[in-house]
Write a protein that holds these residues in place. Structure first.
Motif, PDB file in Angstrom:
ATOM      1  N   SER A   1       0.837  -1.207   0.000  1.00 57.90           N
ATOM      2  CA  SER A   1       0.000   0.000   0.000  1.00 57.90           C
ATOM      3  C   SER A   1       0.866   1.248   0.000  1.00 57.90           C
ATOM      4  N   SER A   2       1.889   1.257   0.819  1.00 60.56           N
ATOM      5  CA  SER A   2       2.799   2.395   0.878  1.00 60.56           C
ATOM      6  C   SER A   2       3.494   2.612  -0.462  1.00 60.56           C
ATOM      7  N   ASN A   3       3.954   1.524  -1.096  1.00 64.89           N
ATOM      8  CA  ASN A   3       4.594   1.630  -2.411  1.00 64.89           C
ATOM      9  C   ASN A   3       3.634   2.197  -3.452  1.00 64.89           C
ATOM     10  N   ILE A   4       2.405   1.728  -3.446  1.00 63.99           N
ATOM     11  CA  ILE A   4       1.399   2.205  -4.407  1.00 63.99           C
ATOM     12  C   ILE A   4       1.133   3.688  -4.186  1.00 63.99           C
ATOM     13  N   ILE A   5       0.955   4.076  -2.923  1.00 62.18           N
ATOM     14  CA  ILE A   5       0.657   5.477  -2.594  1.00 62.18           C
ATOM     15  C   ILE A   5       1.819   6.385  -2.984  1.00 62.18           C
ATOM     16  N   GLN A   6       3.045   5.953  -2.728  1.00 60.88           N
ATOM     17  CA  GLN A   6       4.201   6.809  -2.995  1.00 60.88           C
ATOM     18  C   GLN A   6       4.690   6.754  -4.441  1.00 60.88           C
ATOM     19  N   ASN A   7       4.585   5.588  -5.090  1.00 61.59           N
ATOM     20  CA  ASN A   7       5.205   5.413  -6.407  1.00 61.59           C
ATOM     21  C   ASN A   7       4.234   5.302  -7.574  1.00 61.59           C
ATOM     22  N   PHE A   8       2.977   5.006  -7.298  1.00 62.97           N
ATOM     23  CA  PHE A   8       2.040   4.795  -8.393  1.00 62.97           C
ATOM     24  C   PHE A   8       1.049   5.944  -8.547  1.00 62.97           C
ATOM     25  N   TYR A   9       0.263   6.216  -7.518  1.00 66.94           N
ATOM     26  CA  TYR A   9      -0.759   7.256  -7.643  1.00 66.94           C
ATOM     27  C   TYR A   9      -0.205   8.618  -8.064  1.00 66.94           C
ATOM     28  N   PRO A  10       0.928   9.063  -7.536  1.00 64.60           N
ATOM     29  CA  PRO A  10       1.426  10.389  -7.952  1.00 64.60           C
ATOM     30  C   PRO A  10       1.941  10.443  -9.384  1.00 64.60           C
ATOM     31  N   THR A  11       2.206   9.286  -9.996  1.00 68.21           N
ATOM     32  CA  THR A  11       2.833   9.300 -11.316  1.00 68.21           C
ATOM     33  C   THR A  11       1.954   8.752 -12.437  1.00 68.21           C
ATOM     34  N   ILE A  12       0.836   8.114 -12.119  1.00 68.70           N
ATOM     35  CA  ILE A  12       0.038   7.462 -13.154  1.00 68.70           C
ATOM     36  C   ILE A  12      -0.634   8.476 -14.083  1.00 68.70           C
ATOM     37  N   SER A  13      -1.068   9.603 -13.544  1.00 66.05           N
ATOM     38  CA  SER A  13      -1.760  10.597 -14.353  1.00 66.05           C
ATOM     39  C   SER A  13      -1.840  11.894 -13.550  1.00 66.05           C
ATOM     40  N   LYS A  14      -2.160  12.970 -14.252  1.00 65.05           N
ATOM     41  CA  LYS A  14      -2.342  14.238 -13.544  1.00 65.05           C
ATOM     42  C   LYS A  14      -3.626  14.222 -12.717  1.00 65.05           C
ATOM     43  N   GLN A  15      -4.588  13.397 -13.124  1.00 63.77           N
ATOM     44  CA  GLN A  15      -5.836  13.285 -12.377  1.00 63.77           C
ATOM     45  C   GLN A  15      -6.133  11.816 -12.105  1.00 63.77           C
ATOM     46  N   VAL A  16      -6.154  11.465 -10.820  1.00 62.79           N
ATOM     47  CA  VAL A  16      -6.453  10.104 -10.393  1.00 62.79           C
ATOM     48  C   VAL A  16      -7.654  10.181  -9.460  1.00 62.79           C
TER      49      VAL A  16
ATOM     50  N   GLU B   1     -10.930  -0.364   2.522  1.00 65.25           N
ATOM     51  CA  GLU B   1     -10.037  -0.382   1.369  1.00 65.25           C
ATOM     52  C   GLU B   1      -9.010   0.742   1.432  1.00 65.25           C
ATOM     53  N   MET B   2      -9.157   1.611   2.402  1.00 70.82           N
ATOM     54  CA  MET B   2      -8.165   2.666   2.647  1.00 70.82           C
ATOM     55  C   MET B   2      -8.317   3.120   4.102  1.00 70.82           C
ATOM     56  N   THR B   3      -7.206   3.038   4.825  1.00 75.97           N
ATOM     57  CA  THR B   3      -7.219   3.465   6.218  1.00 75.97           C
ATOM     58  C   THR B   3      -6.898   4.949   6.313  1.00 75.97           C
ATOM     59  N   GLU B   4      -7.127   5.500   7.474  1.00 80.57           N
ATOM     60  CA  GLU B   4      -6.803   6.917   7.680  1.00 80.57           C
ATOM     61  C   GLU B   4      -5.294   7.158   7.548  1.00 80.57           C
ATOM     62  N   ILE B   5      -4.482   6.210   7.999  1.00 81.35           N
ATOM     63  CA  ILE B   5      -3.024   6.326   7.867  1.00 81.35           C
ATOM     64  C   ILE B   5      -2.635   6.386   6.396  1.00 81.35           C
ATOM     65  N   GLU B   6      -3.230   5.506   5.565  1.00 80.41           N
ATOM     66  CA  GLU B   6      -2.956   5.512   4.124  1.00 80.41           C
ATOM     67  C   GLU B   6      -3.432   6.816   3.490  1.00 80.41           C
ATOM     68  N   PHE B   7      -4.611   7.267   3.904  1.00 83.97           N
ATOM     69  CA  PHE B   7      -5.128   8.526   3.362  1.00 83.97           C
ATOM     70  C   PHE B   7      -4.213   9.694   3.721  1.00 83.97           C
ATOM     71  N   ASN B   8      -3.674   9.681   4.925  1.00 84.25           N
ATOM     72  CA  ASN B   8      -2.774  10.767   5.343  1.00 84.25           C
ATOM     73  C   ASN B   8      -1.510  10.812   4.488  1.00 84.25           C
ATOM     74  N   MET B   9      -1.051   9.642   3.994  1.00 84.05           N
ATOM     75  CA  MET B   9       0.093   9.631   3.075  1.00 84.05           C
ATOM     76  C   MET B   9      -0.280  10.294   1.747  1.00 84.05           C
ATOM     77  N   LEU B  10      -1.514  10.116   1.336  1.00 84.78           N
ATOM     78  CA  LEU B  10      -2.003  10.683   0.072  1.00 84.78           C
ATOM     79  C   LEU B  10      -2.422  12.143   0.191  1.00 84.78           C
TER      80      LEU B  10
END
Length: 181
Positions: free
Chosen positions: A112-127, A136-145
Motif C-alpha cells: 500500500s505504501s509503495n502504491i501510494i508513494q510510487n504509483f498514484y502520484p505518477t500514473i496521471s495528472k488526475q487520479v 479499502e483505505m485506512t486513515e493512515i494511508e489517506f494521510n500519506m495521500l
C-alpha cells in the motif's frame, strides 16, 4: 509497381514500430513490477507476444520460465495489473484521468505504501479513487495521500432508495465518515 513497393515498405515500417513499442512496453512493465513488489526477484522479466491485434504478457522468473498468473496471490495479481496499467498509460503519451475502484483492497501495508508513494502520484495528472474508508483505505494511508488530494466526495445512502454525493473537506474526510450511519 510503385504502389506495391510502397505497401511493402509500409508493412515493414509498421512491423518495426510494433516491435519497438513491444520492447518499450516490456521494459516499462518490468520497471513497474520491480518498483512496486517487495519480492524483487520473483518476476525477472516480461515478454510480450503479439498475435494479430492481441497482446499476451508473459511473466518470467529468474530461470526465464513462465510464471502462471493464476498462481500469483490476489495482491500480486493486483500489482501486476497496476504495473501493466502504468506501462500502458506511459506508453500512450496521452494525459487522461485514471479511475481506480477499491484502490488498496488486496495490498499489505508495504505494498500500500509503495502504491501510494510510487504509483498514484505518477500514473496521471488526475487520479480518482473509490475506496470504502477503513476497509479499502485506512486513515493512515489517506494521510500519506493527503498532500496530493485536491477534493473529496462522500457517497451517502439516502434511506436505501438512492445515493447522493456530498463534497467533504479533505481534512475532515475520516471525521465526516465516522458520523455517517
Amino acid at each position: 509497381s510503385i504502389s506495391q513497393d510502397l505497401i511493402s515498405n509500409l508493412d515493414v515500417f509498421i512491423s518495426r514500430m510494433k516491435e519497438q513499442k513491444k520492447s518499450s512496453l516490456e521494459k516499462r512493465i518490468v520497471v513497474g513490477l520491480k518498483k512496486l513488489m517487495h519480492k524483487e526477484t520473483m518476476i525477472q522479466d516480461v515478454r510480450i507476444e503479439l498475435n494479430d491485434d492481441l497482446m499476451d504478457v508473459i511473466l518470467l522468473d529468474a530461470n526465464a520460465e513462465e510464471i502462471n498468473k493464476s498462481t500469483l496471490s490476489k495482491g500480486e495479481q493486483q500489482l501486476y495489473a497496476t504495473s501493466l496499467l502504468k506501462a500502458l498509460v506511459d506508453e500512450s503519451n496521452i494525459e487522461f484521468p485514471v479511475f481506480i475502484d477499491s484502490p488498496l483492497q488486496k495490498f499489505d501495508e508495504t505494498h500500500s505504501s509503495n502504491i501510494i508513494q510510487n504509483f498514484y502520484p505518477t500514473i496521471s495528472k488526475q487520479v480518482v479513487l473509490f475506496p470504502l474508508l477503513n476497509k479499502e483505505m485506512t486513515e493512515i494511508e489517506f494521510n500519506m495521500l493527503k498532500p496530493l488530494v485536491k477534493t473529496c466526495f462522500q457517497m451517502d445512502n439516502n434511506g436505501g432508495i438512492r445515493s447522493s454525493l456530498s463534497k467533504v473537506p479533505v481534512n475532515l474526510l475520516f471525521n465526516q465518515n465516522s458520523n455517517v450511519q
